[in-house]
Design an enzyme around this catalytic site. Structure first.
Site, PDB file in Angstrom:
ATOM      1  N   ALA A 292       0.847  -1.195   0.000  1.00  0.00           N
ATOM      2  CA  ALA A 292       0.000   0.000   0.000  1.00  0.00           C
ATOM      3  C   ALA A 292       0.883   1.245   0.000  1.00  0.00           C
ATOM      4  O   ALA A 292       2.098   1.166   0.082  1.00  0.00           O
ATOM      5  CB  ALA A 292      -0.910  -0.005   1.213  1.00  0.00           C
TER       6      ALA A 292
ATOM      7  N   GLY B 105       0.188  -5.868   0.690  1.00  0.00           N
ATOM      8  CA  GLY B 105      -1.007  -5.682  -0.134  1.00  0.00           C
ATOM      9  C   GLY B 105      -0.809  -6.134  -1.565  1.00  0.00           C
ATOM     10  O   GLY B 105      -1.771  -6.518  -2.239  1.00  0.00           O
TER      11      GLY B 105
ATOM     12  N   GLU C  46      -1.461  -9.720  -1.528  1.00  0.00           N
ATOM     13  CA  GLU C  46      -2.894  -9.922  -1.269  1.00  0.00           C
ATOM     14  C   GLU C  46      -3.725  -9.653  -2.528  1.00  0.00           C
ATOM     15  O   GLU C  46      -4.721 -10.329  -2.780  1.00  0.00           O
ATOM     16  CB  GLU C  46      -3.336  -9.019  -0.113  1.00  0.00           C
ATOM     17  CG  GLU C  46      -2.734  -9.460   1.221  1.00  0.00           C
ATOM     18  CD  GLU C  46      -3.103  -8.516   2.344  1.00  0.00           C
ATOM     19  OE1 GLU C  46      -2.571  -7.384   2.336  1.00  0.00           O
ATOM     20  OE2 GLU C  46      -3.909  -8.879   3.210  1.00  0.00           O
TER      21      GLU C  46
ATOM     22  N   GLU D  34       3.932  -8.008   7.442  1.00  0.00           N
ATOM     23  CA  GLU D  34       3.216  -7.055   8.296  1.00  0.00           C
ATOM     24  C   GLU D  34       3.524  -7.193   9.786  1.00  0.00           C
ATOM     25  O   GLU D  34       3.615  -6.202  10.498  1.00  0.00           O
ATOM     26  CB  GLU D  34       1.703  -7.208   8.098  1.00  0.00           C
ATOM     27  CG  GLU D  34       1.192  -6.663   6.782  1.00  0.00           C
ATOM     28  CD  GLU D  34       1.392  -7.625   5.621  1.00  0.00           C
ATOM     29  OE1 GLU D  34       2.023  -8.685   5.802  1.00  0.00           O
ATOM     30  OE2 GLU D  34       0.921  -7.297   4.531  1.00  0.00           O
TER      31      GLU D  34
END
Ligand code: NAD
Length: 741
Positions: A106, A145, A148, A168
């Site tokens: 992100a 992300g 993901e 993370e």
């Protein structure tokens, strides 16, 4: 945890993974659509474009430098999907990125805004729900992300050398964009948790084996991925939705093992345990309920001290390069470098330049010293090759960049010279005089001194504006920290050049002004003093170090002394005896050990005992007897120490000194102090560094603690810093004080 990793690993783990704390800035840009027949020119700001290549719609994201999934990218992909819906004849969708990597995570600039999980969830669900197969074509470093996003696609292919990871938990958060729900459905709960808890990136062959990568594509990725898409269509393959799969429940004993692993790898932290909760509970729930659970848990983790501390350090590291109130100046170009002194530091600093591709000349006073220095460099590179950290072909290339010389004339045309000879002011001043004569005008003269007054060195030259401190940390080729020490004479041009050079050398620079010990070593003084003093009072080195390590320090301070050389500290304390308060016990544990010939790891005996070729610490009654004998001479009565006392007496002087350094303007900002300690001294990142931690602890608690020990031991070492008192009196926190400065 960070302390038990190589600093370079820590950098790698922490650089991208903010990725997944998904907050938003809300910039909106348009997505342009073009076809192979009728290409449309893109505006430079547009990060997403779409093209139809036969039956395949290709969504390409170009959001340099690392294709973060910013608000603009999310919005662009949504618009690309709108456009695809209007096209006829699209039978597959390819998602790819330009530049050096597929989505790396992100956008960190969105970090401070409101949570955006719902936005990610909606975008990924939309991609997953498409009625034609969606293929993610990945390259580079696919983290957080980014990974993901690929899990929401139906098929995943990648270029050789691509790395994948969910790091993370190292930042105190959990994957929050569906990772805890899709990954276990795709590869099983156990493997998913291993990936999430280890937080280590995996290579393509591991991704294939784990089962979240379908194929590695040799040759040009886009072409290969298009061929893969056509093959799928030829086979009649349709969408393959991860969300529609179910995950097999895990046995309680395996889960218990995973929880133990999480506690061991991340002591004092909870994010990895929360990830286990999200993955296991989520896999039992319907997919959408699992996503909501993930969102709630992810938001909870963002409020924990471990997350706030880690995120603080992440941003603090970027902030150090912002120079406050410094006149604009064009940095000089550094194409060649010289090092004076081929010892421990000189050799390792030379490696930093060679690693950055900058030719470097190493100079020493004698041929044997040069030979030894070059030999150490050679064996360091050899060991990197052995450990797979350097390609064998690169070793000769790096060595070829390092030249050796006994003659200052060899430095005549270098752009920067770093002096790293013995810590002796007279010697260093003489060398700066010689460098002044030998170097071309405009060359930068730097010193790696740990304690000496760089202003004095500047005065020994006719060009004090070009003189600066570059304080590397040992081992200099590994440790990221660089204290950049400006004197009253150092020009803005010199400062800016060295701050830029730090980036080239892949260091984290912290700008400081001259004072004894600069930032890190100055704060170390009281910390180490109390640790040693408690050993004089009867605590064992292991007891002191264990408390510090359990709290999160990478290594107990007494083990650090053994590693650095007990004699090194003793020599510094002898040379600076007149600076210290009149305390007869001052560093006497160190002095007693050195007088008994215990120099630390280098001769196998210091606070601990070491076996040859092994760094494991063994308790040593002989060391204790030596220190206790010195304690008796000093009339120190042995007594017991609680864990709380050990921690407070070590930490409070360290934190307190930080407030003095801040008030004196030695650093630009409090967070620079945090960077010094987290990147140079093994202070736990998840506690945010000393200044951040002082506020977590409570300034009042720190102040009261200082007074408590002042009452007990007297005012010599336990005076609260004036700034600490001022903050309490005025009710300000550090940020408010800095803003009002
Ligand atoms: P070292 O003893 O390993 O190396 C010093 C080198 O300087 C030797 O090779 C020696 O031959 C050379 N030298 C001495 N006199 C010289 C002269 N007149 N001309 C040219 N070369 C000469 O020392 P080190 O540990 O590398 O420390 C060097 C400097 O770095 C010191 O100022 C020290 O305070 C600083 N420093 C050391 C560390 C550390 O952990 N060792 C960390 C940060 C900074």
């Amino acid at each position: 945890m960070f302390g038990r990793r190589e600093p370079s690993d820590v950098q790698a783990l922490v650089a991208q993974p903010l990725a997944n704390c998904i907050h938003a800035a809300g910039i909106r840009v348009s997505c342009r659509v073009y076809t192979t027949d009728e290409p449309m020119l893109m505006t430079p700001q547009t990060p997403v474009r779409m093209a139809q290549v036969d039956e395949v719609a290709v969504i390409t994201v170009d959001n340099p430098p690392v294709n973060t999934i910013s608000a603009a990218v999310r919005s662009g992909v949504n618009e690309a999907l709108d456009a695809i819906a209007k096209l006829s004849g699209v039978r597959a969708v390819l998602l790819r990125c330009e530049g050096r990597t597929f989505f790396s995570g992100a956008d960190i600039n969105e970090f401070s805004g409101p949570p955006k999980e719902a936005e990610y969830r909606a975008l990924f669900a939309r991609v997953e729900a498409l009625s034609v197969p969606v293929i993610a074509a990945m390259h580079g470093t696919v983290l957080g992300g980014g990974l993901e996003f690929s899990l929401a696609c139906h098929y995943r292919v990648a270029a050789p050398g691509t790395k994948f990871g969910l790091p993370e938990v190292t930042l105190g958060v959990i994957p929050g964009a569906g990772g805890t729900q899709r990954l276990p459905r795709l590869i099983g709960i156990e493997k998913a948790l291993e990936l999430i808890i280890s937080a280590k990136p995996v290579e393509t062959h591991q991704a294939l084996a784990l089962g979240f990568l379908d194929e590695v594509i040799d040759g040009p990725l886009e072409q290969g991925a298009l061929s893969y898409a056509r093959l799928l269509l030829a086979r009649g393959a349709g969408p393959r939705r991860t969300a529609a799969r179910t995950a097999q429940a895990l046995g309680e004993s395996i889960l218990a093992e995973l929880r133990d692993q999480a506690r061991e790898q991340y002591p004092n932290r909870t994010a990895a345990l929360t990830a286990i909760e999200a993955v296991t509970a989520g896999a039992r729930l319907p997919f959408n309920d699992g996503l909501l659970l993930e969102e709630r848990l992810a938001n909870d983790t963002k409020l924990t001290p471990e997350c706030r501390g880690s995120v603080h350090v992440f941003f603090a590291e970027r902030e150090t390069r912002r120079l406050l109130g410094l006149p604009e100046a064009t940095p000089r170009t550094i194409k060649t470098a010289g090092i004076v002194g081929a010892g421990t530091m000189g050799g390792a600093i030379a490696m930093c330049f060679a690693n950055a591709g900058i030719p470097v000349t190493v100079l020493d006073a004698a041929q044997d010293a040069l030979d030894r220095g070059l030999g150490v460099i050679d064996s360091n590179y050899e060991s990197m090759v052995r450990r797979g950290r350097l390609a064998p072909v690169d070793k000769p290339k790096r060595m070829a960049l390092i030249r050796a010389s006994l003659d200052y004339a060899a430095l005549a045309s270098t752009d920067v010279v770093i002096e790293a000879v013995f810590e002796d002011l007279g010697l260093k001043k003489r060398i700066f005089g010689v460098l002044d004569q030998a170097l071309k005008p405009g060359a930068i003269l730097a010193s790696n001194t740990s304690t000496l007054d760089v202003t004095e060195l500047a005065r020994a030259t006719s060009r004090p504006a070009d003189v600066i401190g570059m304080h590397f940390f040992s081992p200099a080729n590994v440790m990221p920290l660089l204290e950049v020490v400006r004197t009253e004479f150092t020009s803005a041009e010199t400062i800016r050049t060295v701050m830029d050079l730090a980036r080239t050398l892949r260091k984290t620079p912290v700008l400081a002004r001259v004072c004894y010990g600069f930032v890190g070593n100055r704060m170390m003084e009281g910390y180490l003093r109390e640790a040693e003093r408690m050993v004089l009072e009867g605590a064992t080195p292991r007891q002191v170090d264990a408390v510090l390590e359990q709290w999160g320090m990478a290594m107990g301070i007494l083990a650090v002394v053994d590693m650095a050389g007990v004699d090194v500290g003793v020599n510094v304390h002898k040379a600076n005896a007149d600076r210290y308060p009149p305390d007869p016990s001052y560093y006497q544990a160190d002095f007693a050990l050195v007088e008994a010939g215990r120099l630390g790891q280098k001769n196998g005996r210091g606070y601990y005992r070491y076996e040859p070729g092994d760094r494991a610490r063994h308790d040593d009654s002989e060391a204790l007897a030596i220190v206790q004998a010195r304690a008796r001479q000093l009339d120190i009565v042995p007594r017991a120490h609680s864990e709380q006392e050990i921690l407070e007496r070590c930490l409070y002087p360290l934190l307190n000194e930080g407030f003095r350094i801040l008030e004196e303007g030695i650093v630009q900002r409090a967070s620079d102090i945090d960077v010094v300690w987290t990147s140079g001294y093994g202070f736990p990142r998840y506690r945010g560094g000393p200044m951040f931690y002082a506020e977590t602890l409570g300034l009042q608690t720190l102040y009261d603690g200082m007074l408590k020990y002042r009452d007990r031991f007297g005012p010599m070492h336990w005076q609260p810093a004036p700034l600490l008192k001022q903050l309490l009196t005025t009710g300000k926190n550090i940020a408010a004080w800095e803003a009002a400065r």
